[in-house]
Scaffold this active site. Structure first.
Site, PDB file in Angstrom:
ATOM      1  N   SER A  19      -1.425  -6.336   2.565  1.00  0.00           N
ATOM      2  CA  SER A  19       0.052  -6.119   3.087  1.00  0.00           C
ATOM      3  C   SER A  19      -0.127  -5.079   4.276  1.00  0.00           C
ATOM      4  CB  SER A  19       1.096  -6.190   2.345  1.00  0.00           C
ATOM      5  OG  SER A  19       1.135  -4.917   1.689  1.00  0.00           O
ATOM      6  N   LYS A  41       4.442   2.301   7.532  1.00  0.00           N
ATOM      7  CA  LYS A  41       4.568   1.272   6.929  1.00  0.00           C
ATOM      8  C   LYS A  41       6.114   1.100   6.624  1.00  0.00           C
ATOM      9  CE  LYS A  41       2.874  -1.973   3.460  1.00  0.00           C
ATOM     10  NZ  LYS A  41       1.889  -2.494   2.368  1.00  0.00           N
ATOM     11  N   SER A  90      -3.613  -3.735  -0.775  1.00  0.00           N
ATOM     12  CA  SER A  90      -3.013  -3.688   0.413  1.00  0.00           C
ATOM     13  C   SER A  90      -3.153  -2.615   1.463  1.00  0.00           C
ATOM     14  CB  SER A  90      -1.498  -3.717   0.285  1.00  0.00           C
ATOM     15  OG  SER A  90      -1.246  -5.017  -0.030  1.00  0.00           O
TER      16      SER A  90
END
Lengths: 483, 95
Positions: A151, A76, A175
């Site tokens: 997210s 990420k 997330s």
């Protein structure tokens, strides 16, 4: 090759069926083929990945390889990577190349994984649909008109589309678990403090926790094994030994006590999602688990509490972005205040600004007791609910998300409706508990996640419980059509 | 809770954000809706409840008071928008 699990990939690499360079090239080709459309990646590190794959192949040849050596993964874009841009999904950090690696990145590199690139995400991890990214929305591989969740939406979509073997993510209010649910994969948020936050760009420091997004619980065990552990560079890192997660996967579940919080099955939960979750729970009954009705009476307040605690911490954490030391700086500032205000206003998107302002307001003179202190007290009550529940049961189960993936644009203009997507995941962050999402029976072709919450540092138990369902069912093996 | 546009201007200033006059109304509406959500908390009597600042009951770890980092100023400043002689440059503060 791309359809294999991490265990299978590792076995193939050891047996010489394919090399890490070949495997890396195969994933890079898939990224080239599919990602123009899906938009899972913000940066692809082609040359660096191939060089790292060559080093991994050398380790495999000389016998010094670990379980994950040679396996291509994605990070990420919230984890700092020296020499490769770390944007955090924001224009603010579009030009930011970190001068150091996050501990998670360093550990996975030491384990011999190959970093393919950095995945798309909601800006500063603030969002539940990946629509707040400066780099554009990510499309859900199950249906490209749908959001992947957020997210960590880029990581979840990339794993679901088989563009990498596994990916890292972070979970502040759901997330990792919510995008895992919406993309039909396995996601694990460890206990707060289990995985180092060093070099993980801070959103809400008392809630943020890194973890893996994978295609199975067995894969998540391998990833967590490499990621977890004490880090002196993170002042809240847990000084607790890391158990052998893979070794616990097959433990028998007879006598396991599963708590079903009644509040997680009330109004607001889609009836078909509820039916899928219940179908999975029925499987656990077949395996000899005992299902117990429990109550988490304050869980209905978790969204309200979170939207004080998280914005308050974010308003403080994001004050470091001032246009002076790194990141975006406005052109021709008139004076210092103009430099701060314009750099921040140009660099941050609408959702980030909203949360900074809510947090600033909640912490401002005269409002602190009514908002921040009150939220911390309710956080205590939510945490006590769990403490009582774990006196009765071993794990808690329920839905990860109240609905399946929603359409891109559907909730984008209504922050409060968007916030309610995380209604079942937030409480685990407030309490600091580990939580997982694993795929169960889909609804109308859209994935559904079963959430499993455990007591502190019981990741091994969660992985065991998840793995046993994955041994008995094939929901986690389903791939989106065309991938 | 309903915020006035002047409240938004004040909060934005505290947060060192600029909100344009055209955006004010929309932002005031969004923030008011979020505060309405947050005020669900008022339904609970929290008298006597110890606030929870952090999920783990841990003490602050201390370390030896010794130098553990080397000087990496040039490395860190390489990503700064503007530096000179090892200093970060900002617009003139003192007239």
């Amino acid at each position: 090759m791309h359809d294999k699990t991490l265990t299978e990939l590792a076995a193939g690499l050891r047996a010489g069926e394919f090399s890490s360079v070949e495997l890396t090239r195969a994933y890079l080709e898939r990224i080239e083929q599919f990602d123009t459309d899906l938009n899972c990646f913000i940066s692809v590190a082609r040359e660096r990945a191939l060089a790292s794959a060559e080093r991994a192949d050398a380790r495999i040849r000389d016998g010094s390889a670990d379980a994950l050596t040679g396996i291509p993964i994605a990070h990420k874009d919230i984890f700092c990577t020296s020499g490769l841009r770390t944007s955090c999904g924001s224009k603010m950090l579009d030009n930011f190349v970190a001068p150091y690696d996050a501990t998670v990145v360093a550990r996975l590199e030491a384990a011999g994984t190959v970093m393919l690139g950095k995945t798309n995400m909601d800006e500063f991890a603030m969002g539940s649909s990946n629509e707040t990214s400066f780099y554009g929305v990510v499309r859900n591989p199950w249906d490209r008109t749908l959001v992947p969740g957020g997210s960590s939406g880029g990581s979840a979509a990339a794993v679901a589309a088989r563009l990498c073997g596994a990916a890292t993510g972070t979970d502040t209010g759901g997330s990792i678990r919510q995008p895992a649910a919406l993309c039909g994969i396995t996601g694990l948020k460890p206990t707060y403090g289990r995985v180092s936050r060093y070099g993980m760009i801070a959103f809400a420091s008392s809630l943020d926790q890194g973890g893996p997004l994978t295609r199975s619980a067995a894969d998540a065990a391998l990833m967590l094994q490499a990621m977890a552990g004490f880090d002196p560079r993170d002042s809240t890192s847990a000084q607790q030994a890391v158990p052998d997660y893979s070794g616990q996967l097959d433990a028998d579940l007879r006598g396991l006590k599963i708590g079903l919080p009644r509040e997680y099955f009330e109004s607001g939960l889609d009836a078909e999602v509820a039916a899928s979750v219940q179908a999975a729970i029925a499987e656990y009954r077949h395996m000899g688990a005992e299902v117990v009705d429990i109550s988490l009476p304050n869980s209905g307040l978790s969204v309200a509490t979170y939207y004080v605690v998280a914005p308050a911490e974010c308003s403080s954490n994001l004050s470091r972005f001032d246009g002076v030391r790194f990141g975006h700086r406005c052109e021709q500032p008139k004076n210092l205040e103009d430099l701060y205000k314009r750099s921040r206003s140009e660099g941050f998107g609408a959702e980030v600004k909203r949360r900074i302002m809510i947090g600033t307001y909640a912490l401002s003179a005269g409002y602190y007791d009514a908002y921040y202190l009150k939220a911390q007290q309710i956080r205590q009550l939510i945490s006590e609910d769990f403490r009582k529940a774990f006196g009765q049961v071993d794990v808690i189960m329920g839905p990860t998300s109240p609905t399946t993936a929603f359409a891109i644009g559907e909730k984008a203009d209504d922050p409060v409706t968007m916030y309610l997507s995380d209604i079942y995941t937030i409480a685990a962050n407030l309490a600091g508990l580990p939580g997982m999402s694993i795929p169960v029976r889909p609804v109308a072709g859209r994935p559904v996640g079963l959430q499993i919450i455990g007591n502190y540092f019981q990741e091994g138990k969660l992985l065991n419980v998840a793995h046993r369902l994955q041994r008995e069912s094939d929901w986690h093996l389903a791939a989106p059509v065309g991938f | 809770m309903s915020l006035e546009q002047s409240d938004v201007e004040n909060i934005a200033h505290l947060a060192r954000l600029a909100v344009s006059p055209e955006e004010l109304e929309g932002v005031a509406g969004d923030l008011s809706n979020i505060l309405t959500l947050v005020e669900q908390m008022n339904a609970v009597d929290t008298g006597g409840v110890v606030p929870m600042a952090h999920p783990l009951h841990m003490a602050q770890r201390l370390r030896e008071d010794s130098v553990t980092e080397s000087d990496q100023r040039d490395h860190f400043q390489a990503i700064a928008p503007e530096t000179e002689a090892g200093l970060y440059l900002v617009p003139k503060v003192i007239e």
